[in-house]
Design a protein around this motif. Structure first.
Motif, PDB file in Angstrom:
ATOM      1  N   VAL A 171      35.917  35.600  49.401  1.00 38.21           N
ATOM      2  CA  VAL A 171      35.617  37.018  49.565  1.00 38.21           C
ATOM      3  C   VAL A 171      36.052  37.738  48.288  1.00 38.21           C
ATOM      4  N   LEU A 172      35.169  38.531  47.717  1.00 36.68           N
ATOM      5  CA  LEU A 172      35.466  39.254  46.476  1.00 36.68           C
ATOM      6  C   LEU A 172      35.712  40.722  46.795  1.00 36.68           C
ATOM      7  N   PHE A 173      36.623  41.324  46.048  1.00 31.43           N
ATOM      8  CA  PHE A 173      37.042  42.702  46.320  1.00 31.43           C
ATOM      9  C   PHE A 173      37.052  43.524  45.038  1.00 31.43           C
ATOM     10  N   MET A 174      36.992  44.833  45.224  1.00 32.55           N
ATOM     11  CA  MET A 174      37.092  45.724  44.071  1.00 32.55           C
ATOM     12  C   MET A 174      38.533  45.934  43.649  1.00 32.55           C
ATOM     13  N   ASP A 175      39.453  45.946  44.612  1.00 29.14           N
ATOM     14  CA  ASP A 175      40.852  46.128  44.200  1.00 29.14           C
ATOM     15  C   ASP A 175      41.799  45.307  45.067  1.00 29.14           C
ATOM     16  N   VAL A 176      43.002  45.148  44.525  1.00 26.11           N
ATOM     17  CA  VAL A 176      44.005  44.276  45.142  1.00 26.11           C
ATOM     18  C   VAL A 176      44.373  44.756  46.545  1.00 26.11           C
ATOM     19  N   HIS A 177      44.430  46.057  46.705  1.00 27.11           N
ATOM     20  CA  HIS A 177      44.812  46.607  48.010  1.00 27.11           C
ATOM     21  C   HIS A 177      43.869  46.115  49.102  1.00 27.11           C
ATOM     22  N   ASP A 178      42.575  46.126  48.829  1.00 31.19           N
ATOM     23  CA  ASP A 178      41.600  45.655  49.817  1.00 31.19           C
ATOM     24  C   ASP A 178      41.798  44.174  50.112  1.00 31.19           C
ATOM     25  N   LEU A 185      32.356  34.539  38.976  1.00 29.94           N
ATOM     26  CA  LEU A 185      32.184  35.244  40.248  1.00 29.94           C
ATOM     27  C   LEU A 185      32.910  36.573  40.281  1.00 29.94           C
ATOM     28  N   ARG A 186      33.765  36.816  39.318  1.00 28.67           N
ATOM     29  CA  ARG A 186      34.631  37.989  39.352  1.00 28.67           C
ATOM     30  C   ARG A 186      33.809  39.271  39.252  1.00 28.67           C
ATOM     31  N   ALA A 196      40.935  37.300  45.104  1.00 25.53           N
ATOM     32  CA  ALA A 196      39.905  37.054  46.103  1.00 25.53           C
ATOM     33  C   ALA A 196      40.541  36.324  47.269  1.00 25.53           C
ATOM     34  N   LEU A 197      39.783  36.184  48.335  1.00 25.79           N
ATOM     35  CA  LEU A 197      40.310  35.531  49.523  1.00 25.79           C
ATOM     36  C   LEU A 197      39.476  34.289  49.810  1.00 25.79           C
ATOM     37  N   ALA A 198      40.158  33.146  49.753  1.00 26.00           N
ATOM     38  CA  ALA A 198      39.475  31.903  50.111  1.00 26.00           C
ATOM     39  C   ALA A 198      39.404  31.814  51.630  1.00 26.00           C
ATOM     40  N   ASP A 205      31.689  41.054  48.291  1.00 25.80           N
ATOM     41  CA  ASP A 205      30.755  39.991  48.632  1.00 25.80           C
ATOM     42  C   ASP A 205      31.520  38.821  49.235  1.00 25.80           C
ATOM     43  N   ILE A 206      30.822  37.987  49.954  1.00 26.32           N
ATOM     44  CA  ILE A 206      31.352  36.691  50.373  1.00 26.32           C
ATOM     45  C   ILE A 206      30.447  35.632  49.770  1.00 26.32           C
ATOM     46  N   VAL A 207      31.061  34.719  49.034  1.00 24.88           N
ATOM     47  CA  VAL A 207      30.263  33.735  48.280  1.00 24.88           C
ATOM     48  C   VAL A 207      30.846  32.341  48.459  1.00 24.88           C
ATOM     49  N   PRO A 208      30.059  31.328  48.201  1.00 25.17           N
ATOM     50  CA  PRO A 208      30.614  29.962  48.174  1.00 25.17           C
ATOM     51  C   PRO A 208      31.639  29.847  47.063  1.00 25.17           C
ATOM     52  N   LEU A 209      32.690  29.091  47.310  1.00 26.75           N
ATOM     53  CA  LEU A 209      33.762  28.942  46.339  1.00 26.75           C
ATOM     54  C   LEU A 209      33.352  28.003  45.218  1.00 26.75           C
ATOM     55  N   GLY A 210      33.502  28.480  43.969  1.00 26.68           N
ATOM     56  CA  GLY A 210      33.190  27.631  42.822  1.00 26.68           C
ATOM     57  C   GLY A 210      34.302  26.647  42.540  1.00 26.68           C
ATOM     58  N   PRO A 211      34.125  25.765  41.577  1.00 23.84           N
ATOM     59  CA  PRO A 211      35.085  24.690  41.323  1.00 23.84           C
ATOM     60  C   PRO A 211      36.298  25.100  40.491  1.00 23.84           C
ATOM     61  N   ASN A 212      36.275  26.281  39.867  1.00 21.64           N
ATOM     62  CA  ASN A 212      37.321  26.571  38.887  1.00 21.64           C
ATOM     63  C   ASN A 212      38.309  27.656  39.282  1.00 21.64           C
ATOM     64  N   SER A 213      38.283  28.079  40.529  1.00 24.62           N
ATOM     65  CA  SER A 213      39.233  29.134  40.887  1.00 24.62           C
ATOM     66  C   SER A 213      40.656  28.591  40.926  1.00 24.62           C
TER      67      SER A 213
END
Lengths: 180, 301
Positions: free
Chosen positions: A18-25, A49-50, A56-58, A80-88
């Motif tokens: 899950v991707l976010f605009m800010d840390v608080h979210d 993906l950033r 982000a939240l796995a 957004d919610i996206v598939p997790l890439g290999p390099n996080s």
């Protein structure tokens, strides 16, 4: 002197992010999802993906629908919610302890908490560079480990998350556990 | 002029600009009393110890309250971007704030318009944002600790909480390797003072000096001692020392102050900073020979 250095926790392998605009979210999302029983983990999204903040939240991707529903119910804003890439990367979770006779200093990543062995009172915090760290320093010092406010609850940044990790480890030591 | 910018841990402290002075254990700016605690407060208090001892002009500060939400940080960025050309400091020291790469780029662009480029010093999150913005090599001095050195060496990290594990695992013993990697990546300032069990002073990738005496392990636990070193090195640069000389003396002075104070992990940073005048009096000339004597003799060139 480092008495020990521990490593823990395998990578979260839920396949989604899950991707976010800010840390608080992101922190709010983690809190509400854990409360709802989901297994989640805060991670750094791959550069590709950033889209907003560096947190982000796995998640387990298969649970996407239920997670989106919880976000809607709890007012969690996300990009957004996206598939997790290999390099996080995951938040650093390397903990070490230094014994100063009357005090113990626990270091988690870049943050350190020192407490009095006898009383369990926090005598110092150090490390970090984000603006909530001096605030947390003032809020934590002089308080017993069992009564100290949670950096994760009153802080805002990644440094606060690392301070939280150090504080949790201090509590485990103080309460006689072996640490995690 | 030496200009120091950073946040203080209060929600309600507005943007405040002016000369700073020390009164007892407090800092005073524009009639506001602020405590000397971990963060910008400790850094400013240490810088004041130098400027007062050497009878130099007191530092100017640009400060605002921020407990992590970012509002005060934005006010500082905006003030600096709009005013740095007019203020045109000789030394510009950036410290705690919420890292913002866009604003950092804006600030560096504004600095380029100064008639004379200031010596640029960054520590704490201002160092994170400089590295994250790809502008680390634009800065003259960074003062990372060992963990932050691993962060600087990691080409992808935008915060020390996300360092590639193998870099962090080796942070203490492999500082020279991390230094080499960071310079190779152009992700560090021209001069580094790496604070740790051993302090490293590095210029353009070359380790010029290591400082490991006196050994006062308790200093690592005391919040703000790293900030104090940044204040020292900045003020010594303002006093006219070469960057590497300032860094070496700052590292030595902080350690010696810890020894003088008989530091314990339960001490406050102010108790360490209180020792600086006595340390300067006993060692400053010996360490350099510094061209300055107590009571004046400012020969900045």
């Amino acid at each position: 002197m480092d008495l020990f250095r521990r490593k823990k926790k395998p990578r979260f392998d839920g396949g989604g992010l899950v991707l976010f605009m800010d840390v608080h979210d992101a922190l709010k999302a983690e809190r509400v999802l854990k409360s709802a029983g989901y297994k989640v983990s805060l991670v750094a999204p791959p550069l590709a993906l950033r889209k907003g903040c560096d947190l982000a939240l796995a998640i387990t991707l298969v649970q996407q629908a239920g997670i989106e529903r919880v976000f809607g119910e709890k007012g969690v804003f996300y990009v957004d919610i996206v598939p997790l890439g290999p390099n996080s990367a995951e938040l650093l979770d390397i903990v070490s302890m230094t014994d100063f006779d009357d005090w113990v200093m626990v270091k988690a990543g870049n943050m350190k908490v020192t407490f009095d062995k006898e009383s369990g009172v926090i005598v110092n915090t150090s490390g970090g560079g984000c603006p909530d760290i001096p605030y947390l320093h003032a809020e934590l010092i002089g308080k017993k480990l069992t009564e100290a406010p949670s950096p994760k609850e009153i802080g805002f940044t990644l440094c606060a998350l690392m301070l939280q990790r150090a504080l949790e480890e201090c509590l485990l030591l103080w309460q006689g556990g072996e640490g995690s | 002029m030496m200009l120091i910018a950073g946040t203080f841990p209060y929600r309600d402290l507005p943007l405040t600009v002016g000369a700073v002075s020390a009164e007892g254990e407090s800092l005073v700016v524009e009639g506001r009393r602020l405590p000397c605690i971990q963060g910008t407060g400790a850094m400013v208090m240490a810088a004041l110890a130098v400027t007062e001892y050497l009878k130099l002009d007191q530092p100017q500060v640009v400060i605002a309250g921020d407990i992590g939400e970012g509002k005060g940080s934005r006010a500082i960025y905006e003030y600096l971007i709009q005013n740095v050309k007019a203020v045109s400091p000789e030394v510009l020291v950036l410290h705690y704030w919420l890292p913002d790469m866009v604003q950092t780029r804006g600030l560096c662009e504004a600095v380029e318009k100064c008639a004379r480029r200031p010596v640029m010093v960054a520590d704490a999150a201002s160092m994170y944002s400089a590295k994250g913005a790809g502008l680390a090599s634009y800065f003259d001095i960074f003062t990372p600790d060992a963990t932050e050195m691993a962060f600087l060496a990691d080409p992808d990290a935008t915060h020390p909480a996300y360092i590639t594990r193998h870099l962090f695992d080796t942070d203490i013993t492999q500082t020279p390797n991390l230094v080499a990697t960071a310079y190779g990546n152009k992700s560090t300032a021209k001069l580094l003072l790496v604070k740790g069990a051993v302090d490293y002073v590095v210029r353009d990738g070359e380790i010029l000096e290591t400082v490991d005496e006196p050994d006062v392990p308790a200093l690592e636990a005391i919040g703000g001692t790293g900030d104090a070193i940044t204040g020292l090195v900045s003020a010594f640069v303002y006093a006219g020392l070469e960057l590497h000389e300032a860094a070496i003396i700052a590292a030595k002075a902080n350690r010696m102050a810890g020894k003088f104070a008989q530091a314990t992990p339960a001490m406050k940073v102010g108790q360490i900073i209180d020792q600086f005048p006595a340390v300067f009096k006993e060692y400053l000339c010996q360490w350099r020979g510094v061209r300055y004597t107590e009571g004046g003799n400012d020969d900045r060139g």
